[in-house]
Design a protein around this motif. Structure first.
Motif, PDB file in Angstrom:
ATOM      1  N   ALA A  27      -8.847   3.107   1.554  1.00 29.24           N
ATOM      2  CA  ALA A  27      -9.319   1.887   2.264  1.00 29.24           C
ATOM      3  C   ALA A  27      -8.144   1.486   2.950  1.00 29.24           C
ATOM      4  O   ALA A  27      -6.575   1.716   2.553  1.00 29.24           O
ATOM      5  N   VAL A  28      -8.188   0.708   3.582  1.00 26.17           N
ATOM      6  CA  VAL A  28      -7.097   0.058   3.997  1.00 26.17           C
ATOM      7  C   VAL A  28      -6.949  -1.527   3.668  1.00 26.17           C
ATOM      8  O   VAL A  28      -8.520  -1.787   3.700  1.00 26.17           O
ATOM      9  N   TYR A  29      -7.063  -2.115   3.281  1.00 26.56           N
ATOM     10  CA  TYR A  29      -7.000  -3.210   2.192  1.00 26.56           C
ATOM     11  C   TYR A  29      -5.964  -4.522   3.322  1.00 26.56           C
ATOM     12  O   TYR A  29      -5.692  -4.854   3.562  1.00 26.56           O
ATOM     13  N   TYR A  30      -7.169  -5.704   3.034  1.00 24.12           N
ATOM     14  CA  TYR A  30      -6.952  -6.814   3.803  1.00 24.12           C
ATOM     15  C   TYR A  30      -6.921  -7.686   2.670  1.00 24.12           C
ATOM     16  O   TYR A  30      -8.072  -7.935   1.691  1.00 24.12           O
ATOM     17  N   CYS A  31      -6.471  -9.328   3.302  1.00 22.55           N
ATOM     18  CA  CYS A  31      -6.773 -10.380   2.243  1.00 22.55           C
ATOM     19  C   CYS A  31      -7.297 -11.274   3.087  1.00 22.55           C
ATOM     20  O   CYS A  31      -6.970 -11.452   4.663  1.00 22.55           O
TER      21      CYS A  31
ATOM     22  N   ARG B  16     -11.579  -4.489   1.585  1.00 22.26           N
ATOM     23  CA  ARG B  16     -11.665  -3.223   2.161  1.00 22.26           C
ATOM     24  C   ARG B  16     -11.951  -2.191   3.305  1.00 22.26           C
ATOM     25  O   ARG B  16     -13.369  -2.555   3.203  1.00 22.26           O
ATOM     26  N   GLN B  17     -11.874  -2.073   3.532  1.00 24.65           N
ATOM     27  CA  GLN B  17     -12.304  -0.902   4.699  1.00 24.65           C
ATOM     28  C   GLN B  17     -12.333   0.327   4.646  1.00 24.65           C
ATOM     29  O   GLN B  17     -11.081   0.939   5.090  1.00 24.65           O
TER      30      GLN B  17
ATOM     31  N   VAL C 194      -3.796   2.087   1.604  1.00 24.15           N
ATOM     32  CA  VAL C 194      -3.936   2.900   0.441  1.00 24.15           C
ATOM     33  C   VAL C 194      -4.952   4.416   0.014  1.00 24.15           C
ATOM     34  O   VAL C 194      -5.671   3.854   0.693  1.00 24.15           O
ATOM     35  N   THR C 195      -3.809   5.435  -0.551  1.00 26.60           N
ATOM     36  CA  THR C 195      -4.505   6.501  -0.242  1.00 26.60           C
ATOM     37  C   THR C 195      -4.674   6.809  -1.176  1.00 26.60           C
ATOM     38  O   THR C 195      -3.373   6.772  -1.610  1.00 26.60           O
TER      39      THR C 195
ATOM     40  N   GLY D  14       1.182  -0.818   0.204  1.00 30.54           N
ATOM     41  CA  GLY D  14       0.070  -0.356  -0.009  1.00 30.54           C
ATOM     42  C   GLY D  14       0.691   1.121   0.122  1.00 30.54           C
ATOM     43  O   GLY D  14       1.992   0.835   0.091  1.00 30.54           O
ATOM     44  N   GLY D  15       0.054   2.216   0.157  1.00 34.64           N
ATOM     45  CA  GLY D  15       0.939   3.739  -0.410  1.00 34.64           C
ATOM     46  C   GLY D  15       0.359   4.555  -0.681  1.00 34.64           C
ATOM     47  O   GLY D  15      -1.017   4.406  -0.336  1.00 34.64           O
ATOM     48  N   LEU D  16       0.360   6.087  -0.808  1.00 35.86           N
ATOM     49  CA  LEU D  16       0.449   7.221  -1.005  1.00 35.86           C
ATOM     50  C   LEU D  16       0.342   6.515  -3.073  1.00 35.86           C
ATOM     51  O   LEU D  16       0.828   6.778  -3.061  1.00 35.86           O
ATOM     52  N   VAL D  17      -1.188   7.301  -3.368  1.00 39.02           N
ATOM     53  CA  VAL D  17      -0.916   7.327  -4.555  1.00 39.02           C
ATOM     54  C   VAL D  17      -1.737   8.360  -5.020  1.00 39.02           C
ATOM     55  O   VAL D  17      -2.758   8.537  -4.949  1.00 39.02           O
TER      56      VAL D  17
END
Length: 115
Positions: free
Chosen positions: A91-95, A38-39, A111-112, A9-12
């Protein structure tokens, strides 16, 4: 005991791309259907994409055509390629397994999408 560790993840900026990874422990990874979830702040966790053990995929309408889920069973790793990112993808991404198993959540990866 299965452990899931998300990364990537990161800023994009809007329109950009990111590739998320999920490293899984345990010997049963290859037989499980897996998913990305994602949340976003103030919202419920939602499924983004899923992939069966055989490689069939399914996507939420909001990401269809922009995101691609894949897996490498030899490496016990799940991926999510995200293109044409939008601010609403933040969001925050989860598997997790699919259907989700609430005993298996990892820490997620943020992820932002912002200019």
């Amino acid at each position: 005991q299965v452990q899931l560790v998300e990364s990537g993840g990161g800023l994009v900026q809007p329109g950009g791309s990111l590739r998320l990874s999920c490293a899984a422990s345990g010997s049963m990874f290859s037989i499980y259907a897996m998913g990305w979830y994602r949340q976003a702040p103030g919202k419920q966790r939602e499924r983004v994409a899923m992939i069966t053990s055989g490689g069939s995929t399914n996507y939420a309408d909001s990401v269809k055509g922009r995101f691609t889920i894949s897996r490498d069973n030899a490496k016990k790793t799940l991926y999510l390629q995200m293109n044409s990112l939008k601010p609403e993808d933040t969001a925050v991404y989860y598997c997790n397994r699919y259907p989700r198993d609430d005993t298996y959540w990892g820490q997620g990866t943020q992820v932002t999408v912002s200019s």
